[in-house]
Motif scaffolding. Structure first.
Motif, PDB file in Angstrom:
ATOM      1  N   SER A   1       0.853  -1.316  -0.068  1.00 41.42           N
ATOM      2  CA  SER A   1      -0.006   0.112   0.167  1.00 41.42           C
ATOM      3  C   SER A   1       0.981   1.152   0.069  1.00 41.42           C
ATOM      4  O   SER A   1       2.007   1.205   0.077  1.00 41.42           O
ATOM      5  CB  SER A   1      -0.705   0.054   1.258  1.00 41.42           C
ATOM      6  N   GLN A   2       0.320   2.454  -0.170  1.00 39.76           N
ATOM      7  CA  GLN A   2       1.159   3.579  -0.256  1.00 39.76           C
ATOM      8  C   GLN A   2       1.654   3.777   1.272  1.00 39.76           C
ATOM      9  O   GLN A   2       2.764   4.238   1.317  1.00 39.76           O
ATOM     10  CB  GLN A   2       0.180   4.869  -0.543  1.00 39.76           C
ATOM     11  N   SER A   3       1.036   3.515   2.273  1.00 42.76           N
ATOM     12  CA  SER A   3       1.376   3.461   3.743  1.00 42.76           C
ATOM     13  C   SER A   3       2.686   2.313   3.809  1.00 42.76           C
ATOM     14  O   SER A   3       3.523   2.609   4.576  1.00 42.76           O
ATOM     15  CB  SER A   3       0.411   3.118   4.719  1.00 42.76           C
ATOM     16  N   ASP A   4       2.593   1.298   3.463  1.00 41.98           N
ATOM     17  CA  ASP A   4       3.337   0.360   3.420  1.00 41.98           C
ATOM     18  C   ASP A   4       4.614   0.670   3.091  1.00 41.98           C
ATOM     19  O   ASP A   4       5.517   0.753   3.704  1.00 41.98           O
ATOM     20  CB  ASP A   4       3.459  -1.100   2.678  1.00 41.98           C
ATOM     21  N   LEU A   5       4.768   1.176   1.524  1.00 47.58           N
ATOM     22  CA  LEU A   5       5.979   1.839   0.975  1.00 47.58           C
ATOM     23  C   LEU A   5       6.609   3.129   1.832  1.00 47.58           C
ATOM     24  O   LEU A   5       7.584   3.032   1.962  1.00 47.58           O
ATOM     25  CB  LEU A   5       5.687   1.947  -0.508  1.00 47.58           C
ATOM     26  N   GLY A   6       5.541   3.982   2.202  1.00 45.63           N
ATOM     27  CA  GLY A   6       6.101   4.965   2.978  1.00 45.63           C
ATOM     28  C   GLY A   6       6.795   4.662   4.183  1.00 45.63           C
ATOM     29  O   GLY A   6       8.142   5.168   4.314  1.00 45.63           O
ATOM     30  N   SER A   7       6.469   3.526   4.913  1.00 46.84           N
ATOM     31  CA  SER A   7       7.284   3.160   6.083  1.00 46.84           C
ATOM     32  C   SER A   7       8.440   2.648   5.761  1.00 46.84           C
ATOM     33  O   SER A   7       9.392   3.000   6.507  1.00 46.84           O
ATOM     34  CB  SER A   7       6.130   2.274   6.728  1.00 46.84           C
ATOM     35  N   LEU A   8       8.331   2.105   4.620  1.00 46.35           N
ATOM     36  CA  LEU A   8       9.810   1.180   4.202  1.00 46.35           C
ATOM     37  C   LEU A   8      10.964   2.192   4.046  1.00 46.35           C
ATOM     38  O   LEU A   8      12.154   2.305   4.319  1.00 46.35           O
ATOM     39  CB  LEU A   8       9.472   0.188   3.260  1.00 46.35           C
ATOM     40  N   VAL A   9      10.463   3.486   3.187  1.00 45.57           N
ATOM     41  CA  VAL A   9      11.460   4.522   2.884  1.00 45.57           C
ATOM     42  C   VAL A   9      11.546   5.704   3.605  1.00 45.57           C
ATOM     43  O   VAL A   9      12.316   6.434   3.528  1.00 45.57           O
ATOM     44  CB  VAL A   9      11.264   4.858   1.342  1.00 45.57           C
ATOM     45  N   GLY A  10      10.674   5.828   4.847  1.00 44.92           N
ATOM     46  CA  GLY A  10      10.773   6.767   5.534  1.00 44.92           C
ATOM     47  C   GLY A  10       9.870   8.189   5.276  1.00 44.92           C
ATOM     48  O   GLY A  10      10.323   9.170   5.854  1.00 44.92           O
ATOM     49  N   VAL A  11       9.025   7.807   4.589  1.00 51.95           N
ATOM     50  CA  VAL A  11       8.157   9.161   4.372  1.00 51.95           C
ATOM     51  C   VAL A  11       6.505   8.812   4.607  1.00 51.95           C
ATOM     52  O   VAL A  11       6.166   7.655   5.054  1.00 51.95           O
ATOM     53  CB  VAL A  11       8.002   9.539   2.866  1.00 51.95           C
ATOM     54  N   THR A  12       5.657   9.645   4.552  1.00 50.99           N
ATOM     55  CA  THR A  12       4.312   9.233   4.745  1.00 50.99           C
ATOM     56  C   THR A  12       3.500   8.700   3.475  1.00 50.99           C
ATOM     57  O   THR A  12       4.098   8.854   2.501  1.00 50.99           O
ATOM     58  CB  THR A  12       3.524  10.940   5.175  1.00 50.99           C
ATOM     59  N   ARG A  13       2.352   8.308   3.720  1.00 49.60           N
ATOM     60  CA  ARG A  13       1.693   7.700   2.699  1.00 49.60           C
ATOM     61  C   ARG A  13       1.176   8.804   1.477  1.00 49.60           C
ATOM     62  O   ARG A  13       1.266   8.641   0.396  1.00 49.60           O
ATOM     63  CB  ARG A  13       0.100   7.311   3.224  1.00 49.60           C
TER      64      ARG A  13
ATOM     65  N   PRO B   1      11.160  13.354  -5.636  1.00 51.61           N
ATOM     66  CA  PRO B   1      11.821  12.844  -4.585  1.00 51.61           C
ATOM     67  C   PRO B   1      13.402  13.305  -4.670  1.00 51.61           C
ATOM     68  O   PRO B   1      14.031  13.468  -5.751  1.00 51.61           O
ATOM     69  CB  PRO B   1      11.559  11.535  -4.537  1.00 51.61           C
ATOM     70  N   SER B   2      13.989  13.362  -3.536  1.00 52.57           N
ATOM     71  CA  SER B   2      15.449  13.570  -3.464  1.00 52.57           C
ATOM     72  C   SER B   2      16.186  12.497  -4.053  1.00 52.57           C
ATOM     73  O   SER B   2      15.582  11.321  -4.035  1.00 52.57           O
ATOM     74  CB  SER B   2      15.850  13.784  -2.028  1.00 52.57           C
ATOM     75  N   ILE B   3      17.461  12.317  -4.351  1.00 53.21           N
ATOM     76  CA  ILE B   3      18.213  11.422  -4.798  1.00 53.21           C
ATOM     77  C   ILE B   3      18.251  10.309  -3.734  1.00 53.21           C
ATOM     78  O   ILE B   3      18.024   9.272  -3.971  1.00 53.21           O
ATOM     79  CB  ILE B   3      19.685  11.649  -5.128  1.00 53.21           C
ATOM     80  N   ALA B   4      18.479  10.549  -2.422  1.00 52.17           N
ATOM     81  CA  ALA B   4      18.402   9.651  -1.398  1.00 52.17           C
ATOM     82  C   ALA B   4      17.115   8.664  -1.276  1.00 52.17           C
ATOM     83  O   ALA B   4      17.025   7.586  -1.318  1.00 52.17           O
ATOM     84  CB  ALA B   4      18.670  10.096  -0.002  1.00 52.17           C
ATOM     85  N   LEU B   5      15.999   9.591  -1.336  1.00 51.84           N
ATOM     86  CA  LEU B   5      14.611   8.767  -1.263  1.00 51.84           C
ATOM     87  C   LEU B   5      14.355   8.030  -2.480  1.00 51.84           C
ATOM     88  O   LEU B   5      13.809   6.657  -2.806  1.00 51.84           O
ATOM     89  CB  LEU B   5      13.638   9.878  -1.181  1.00 51.84           C
ATOM     90  N   SER B   6      14.883   8.592  -3.878  1.00 51.78           N
ATOM     91  CA  SER B   6      14.774   8.002  -5.085  1.00 51.78           C
ATOM     92  C   SER B   6      15.581   6.507  -4.806  1.00 51.78           C
ATOM     93  O   SER B   6      14.960   5.310  -5.336  1.00 51.78           O
ATOM     94  CB  SER B   6      15.235   8.445  -6.186  1.00 51.78           C
ATOM     95  N   LEU B   7      16.618   6.500  -4.320  1.00 50.93           N
ATOM     96  CA  LEU B   7      17.516   5.365  -4.187  1.00 50.93           C
ATOM     97  C   LEU B   7      16.783   4.428  -3.190  1.00 50.93           C
ATOM     98  O   LEU B   7      16.727   3.060  -3.492  1.00 50.93           O
ATOM     99  CB  LEU B   7      18.789   5.532  -3.558  1.00 50.93           C
ATOM    100  N   ARG B   8      16.122   4.846  -2.089  1.00 43.31           N
ATOM    101  CA  ARG B   8      15.356   3.983  -1.090  1.00 43.31           C
ATOM    102  C   ARG B   8      14.294   3.259  -1.892  1.00 43.31           C
ATOM    103  O   ARG B   8      13.833   2.088  -1.700  1.00 43.31           O
ATOM    104  CB  ARG B   8      15.202   4.781   0.004  1.00 43.31           C
ATOM    105  N   LEU B   9      13.822   4.085  -2.710  1.00 44.65           N
ATOM    106  CA  LEU B   9      12.464   3.512  -3.217  1.00 44.65           C
ATOM    107  C   LEU B   9      12.783   2.309  -4.396  1.00 44.65           C
ATOM    108  O   LEU B   9      11.986   1.408  -4.668  1.00 44.65           O
ATOM    109  CB  LEU B   9      11.612   4.707  -4.193  1.00 44.65           C
ATOM    110  N   ALA B  10      14.045   2.751  -5.181  1.00 47.07           N
ATOM    111  CA  ALA B  10      14.117   1.766  -6.183  1.00 47.07           C
ATOM    112  C   ALA B  10      14.675   0.681  -5.412  1.00 47.07           C
ATOM    113  O   ALA B  10      14.532  -0.561  -5.906  1.00 47.07           O
ATOM    114  CB  ALA B  10      15.465   2.387  -7.062  1.00 47.07           C
ATOM    115  N   LYS B  11      15.504   0.708  -4.190  1.00 47.02           N
ATOM    116  CA  LYS B  11      15.867  -0.477  -3.613  1.00 47.02           C
ATOM    117  C   LYS B  11      14.689  -1.499  -3.282  1.00 47.02           C
ATOM    118  O   LYS B  11      14.586  -2.359  -3.301  1.00 47.02           O
ATOM    119  CB  LYS B  11      16.802  -0.106  -2.335  1.00 47.02           C
ATOM    120  N   HIS B  12      13.651  -0.757  -2.678  1.00 47.06           N
ATOM    121  CA  HIS B  12      12.312  -1.457  -2.095  1.00 47.06           C
ATOM    122  C   HIS B  12      11.592  -2.003  -3.338  1.00 47.06           C
ATOM    123  O   HIS B  12      10.886  -3.155  -3.111  1.00 47.06           O
ATOM    124  CB  HIS B  12      11.669  -0.966  -1.239  1.00 47.06           C
ATOM    125  N   LEU B  13      11.653  -1.447  -4.181  1.00 45.09           N
ATOM    126  CA  LEU B  13      11.056  -1.991  -5.498  1.00 45.09           C
ATOM    127  C   LEU B  13      11.759  -2.780  -6.403  1.00 45.09           C
ATOM    128  O   LEU B  13      11.097  -3.062  -7.471  1.00 45.09           O
ATOM    129  CB  LEU B  13      10.306  -0.772  -6.262  1.00 45.09           C
TER     130      LEU B  13
END
Length: 71
Positions: A16-28, A41-53
């Motif tokens: 869910s949006q909440s699940d992914l947000g929790s994994l990467v440290g942001v809100t739904r 998103p910042s480069i750091a957030l982009s990297l975290r999203l890519a890692k979890h996806l």
């Protein structure tokens, strides 16, 4: 404009949006804004999203019009 596949890949992984947000440290809400292209998103957030996806950043985000040029 920054385009992305966050919604598609998030759904594919069953997050869910909440699940992914929790994994990467942001809100739904932040995930929703990214998916709609209303927040870049910042480069750091982009990297975290890519890692979890489980994709490379350039498979997750691209600039509008560049997808055709790179094929």
């Amino acid at each position: 404009m920054l385009c992305n596949r966050v919604k598609e890949l998030r759904a594919r992984h069953g997050f869910s949006q909440s699940d992914l947000g929790s994994l990467v440290g942001v809100t739904r809400q932040t995930i929703g804004f990214i998916e709609k292209g209303e927040f870049s998103p910042s480069i750091a957030l982009s990297l975290r999203l890519a890692k979890h996806l489980k994709v490379k950043v350039d498979e997750l985000f691209w600039l509008e019009g560049e997808d055709e040029e790179n094929e």
